[in-house]
Design an enzyme around this catalytic site. Structure first.
Site, PDB file in Angstrom:
ATOM      1  N   GLU A   9       0.835  -1.213   0.000  1.00  0.00           N
ATOM      2  CA  GLU A   9       0.000   0.000   0.000  1.00  0.00           C
ATOM      3  C   GLU A   9       0.867   1.260   0.000  1.00  0.00           C
ATOM      4  O   GLU A   9       0.736   2.138   0.840  1.00  0.00           O
ATOM      5  CB  GLU A   9      -0.980   0.009   1.179  1.00  0.00           C
ATOM      6  CG  GLU A   9      -2.117  -0.980   1.013  1.00  0.00           C
ATOM      7  CD  GLU A   9      -3.296  -0.708   1.944  1.00  0.00           C
ATOM      8  OE1 GLU A   9      -3.468   0.455   2.399  1.00  0.00           O
ATOM      9  OE2 GLU A   9      -4.046  -1.653   2.218  1.00  0.00           O
ATOM     10  N   ASP A  54       1.283  -8.651   2.731  1.00  0.00           N
ATOM     11  CA  ASP A  54      -0.037  -8.664   3.372  1.00  0.00           C
ATOM     12  C   ASP A  54      -0.864  -9.647   2.561  1.00  0.00           C
ATOM     13  O   ASP A  54      -1.278  -9.354   1.447  1.00  0.00           O
ATOM     14  CB  ASP A  54      -0.642  -7.262   3.350  1.00  0.00           C
ATOM     15  CG  ASP A  54      -2.079  -7.234   3.866  1.00  0.00           C
ATOM     16  OD1 ASP A  54      -2.592  -8.304   4.270  1.00  0.00           O
ATOM     17  OD2 ASP A  54      -2.681  -6.150   3.873  1.00  0.00           O
ATOM     18  N   ASN A  56      -3.725 -11.046   3.558  1.00  0.00           N
ATOM     19  CA  ASN A  56      -5.152 -10.970   3.884  1.00  0.00           C
ATOM     20  C   ASN A  56      -5.733 -12.343   4.232  1.00  0.00           C
ATOM     21  O   ASN A  56      -6.864 -12.660   3.863  1.00  0.00           O
ATOM     22  CB  ASN A  56      -5.928 -10.333   2.725  1.00  0.00           C
ATOM     23  CG  ASN A  56      -5.904  -8.816   2.791  1.00  0.00           C
ATOM     24  OD1 ASN A  56      -6.218  -8.225   3.827  1.00  0.00           O
ATOM     25  ND2 ASN A  56      -5.508  -8.174   1.706  1.00  0.00           N
TER      26      ASN A  56
END
Length: 609
Positions: free
Chosen positions: A351, A496, A498
């Site tokens: 991100e 990440d 998730n």
């Protein structure tokens, strides 16, 4: 009369390298006093060259001339500019002289008759004490070390000296947080440049150190500046700086010579920091860079500004977070301090806004010895940084999951299974997730190479089967790089994902297979069920184990982030403890005024087996 032989000649008269810091600056100042500077920028790919110098009247001239133009035309233009400047200066002087008697205006009616052409100053260019012929082209005439004479004033010509093309301080500066200027150089590099920091002198304080206001400030007594004693690119303000602005004096260099210095002041004064941050205690474990036998690795979703600055984020996702703490200028201070304090060798970030990478992370981490590469997704992307003293970048092998699945024969068997369910196929192809893969080589031992992968898998809670397919593509691609392209090199896979440890994705990575009847194949209902069995042949483990959570927001907390490592080649030396639950929940949840993201960084020291 001297003429340049041939169309182009090598630059000559490069000044000998001089000592850095105070003695270097003294030499620069002395040279500037003895002869004025005329700076020439001449690049082969551009049709014009630029010429910059200050006239005797104080005005600064910036000229653009065709490289193919004869020198005589350029000198004639300089003479005209000098004449105009002289006339303006004379008029201003006469106006000032007669101002007290200007009751009727007769004595100040005008500057008098225009100077005639006979008043034009003599303008010549010399090289090696010989005048350069006026028919020599500009590109060949303006050599480094030449002397430009305008009337009685002589200018030392500096051709393509180091220069800043961009120089900027962050808008928001806090005590205790490192300040790193954003800068871009031409004909130079940051390592060869000089930096000196000043703080604003408090009103009524003693005379500024290192010279009075005249040397570094406008003619008015305030603001005046005192030296901080810091002559590095990065400055960390102390509590004594709170309420004061900062000034940075920069001299661009390239290790052999220096260009004109520039100064810039902070827009706002230094503000107080937020107090204790969640990462302060963690930094106690990472005070120094590890030796060459270790690889300190960080994986961190830093929360993209494009997501943090939405009304949905402020009112629904993070309503407990103070609005100013979601602003990028504030969060960047915390992110930079946190990352630099880990003294890491590898940093994999998710991100990352493109502007955050180029304007904030890249310059800040570069100042601490790290170099980075970026892979965009859509609005944000992935960044991988590596310590330059330990690693060099050998190659990059980034992919988009859906593009690789569609077109790379490596994934044909997986694609053949997926096309049996068009609904699931369509959903998978709609996702923009990417995989960043970098092959690094040890600077100390060229036989040691490592494959560093970084990703951010699809986020939706019902997207379990999509994450399984994305991971299958990722692992096949990583195996191709680490086994086929670079046989036998170890793997570090950060991201990440998730996915909590109870999901099919995690089971697949750790165990090397996933059965076709796993519940995650129907994560979005029976219509998109795409049962298939998958296997991979990498031996991976989670270096930081299975923490209770790496993501902690108001409505959810769980472990979503991992650093997967190659069991055959790497082992874990230590895992840097995560913040305590009390630290994480001091302001209810994350992000907060003391933590810049909704995720927590994973940090561990790895060791070659």
């Amino acid at each position: 009369m001297w003429r340049l032989p041939g169309a182009r000649v090598a630059l000559r008269g490069v000044r000998a390298a001089v000592e850095r810091h105070s003695r270097t600056e003294a030499a620069i100042e002395t040279a500037a006093v003895s002869m004025e500077r005329a700076v020439v920028r001449c690049v082969p790919s551009e049709p014009k060259l630029s010429l910059s110098f200050a006239l005797a009247d104080g005005s600064h001239k910036n000229m653009q001339r065709d490289q193919s133009e004869p020198l005589g035309r350029a000198l004639s233009r300089i003479a005209t500019n000098a004449l105009k400047g002289h006339a303006k200066a004379a008029a201003a002087k006469k106006s000032r002289k007669n101002r007290p008697n200007a009751s009727g205006g007769g004595a100040c009616a005008g500057p008098g008759p225009e100077p005639t052409a006979a008043c034009e100053p003599v303008v010549k260019l010399y090289y090696r004490e010989e005048a350069v012929a006026e028919d020599v082209l500009n590109v060949d005439a303006w050599q480094d070390g030449a002397v430009l004479q305008i009337g009685d004033v002589k200018y030392k010509v500096e051709r393509n000296p180091p220069a800043f093309t961009e120089l900027q301080l962050p808008r928001y500066i806090m005590a205790g947080f490192p300040v790193c200027p954003k800068l871009s150089l031409e004909f130079g590099d940051p390592a060869g440049s000089l930096f000196r920091w000043y703080r604003e002198a408090k009103p009524g304080s003693a005379e500024p150190e290192g010279g009075g206001p005249s040397s570094l400030s406008p003619s008015s007594p305030y603001p005046s500046w005192t030296e901080t004693g810091v002559d590095e690119r990065v400055y960390t303000p102390s509590n004594a700086d709170i309420g004061l602005r900062l000034k940075l004096r920069c001299t661009p260099g390239n290790g052999q010579r220096f260009g004109p210095s520039r100064e810039l002041e902070s827009v706002c004064p230094v503000e107080a920091g937020p107090g204790t941050c969640t990462f302060d205690h963690r930094h106690l474990y990472t005070k120094k860079v590890t030796d060459d036998t270790f690889i300190r690795t960080v994986s961190y979703n830093i929360l993209a500004d494009t997501y943090a600055q939405t009304e949905f984020s402020r009112t629904v996702l993070y309503p407990y977070c103070a609005p100013y703490a979601l602003e990028l200028d504030y969060r960047q201070n915390l992110i930079q301090k946190e990352l630099t304090g880990y003294n890491a060798d590898l940093i994999c970030l998710q991100e990352v806004d493109r502007s955050v990478f180029t304007d904030s992370l890249e310059p800040a981490l570069e100042a601490f010895g790290l170099e980075g590469v970026f892979r965009i997704k859509q609005q944000e992307g992935l960044a991988t940084f590596y310590r330059k003293s330990k690693f060099s970048l050998l190659s990059q092998h980034d992919i988009s999951f859906h593009e690789a699945l569609e077109s790379d024969p490596l994934h044909k068997e997986l694609l053949d299974k997926l096309v049996l369910n068009p609904s699931a196929q369509e959903r998978v192809f709609q996702r923009s997730s990417v995989l960043q893969v970098s092959v690094l080589q040890s600077t100390k031992d060229s036989s040691k190479k490592i494959c560093v992968a970084n990703t951010h898998l699809y986020w939706h809670p019902k997207g379990g089967y999509i994450r399984l397919i994305q991971m299958a593509v990722a692992l096949a691609h990583i195996r191709h790089v680490s086994c086929d392209l670079y046989p036998g090199i170890p793997v570090i896979f950060c991201g990440d994902f998730n996915s909590t440890p109870s999901t099919g994705m995690y089971h697949f990575v750790i165990n090397g297979n996933i059965p076709e009847d796993h519940e995650d194949w129907a994560s979005n209902g029976e219509e998109e069920r795409c049962n298939m069995s998958l296997t991979h042949f990498l031996k991976l483990k989670s270096a930081c184990g299975e923490p209770a959570y790496t993501n902690y927001v108001g409505g959810f907390h769980g472990c979503l982030d991992y650093i997967f490592i190659d069991l055959n080649a790497l082992e874990v030396e230590q895992v840097i403890p995560l913040p305590s639950h009390e630290e994480v929940t001091t302001h209810q949840a994350l992000p907060s005024v003391s933590h810049p993201s909704d995720h927590i960084a994973l940090v561990c020291d790895l060791k070659w087996k």
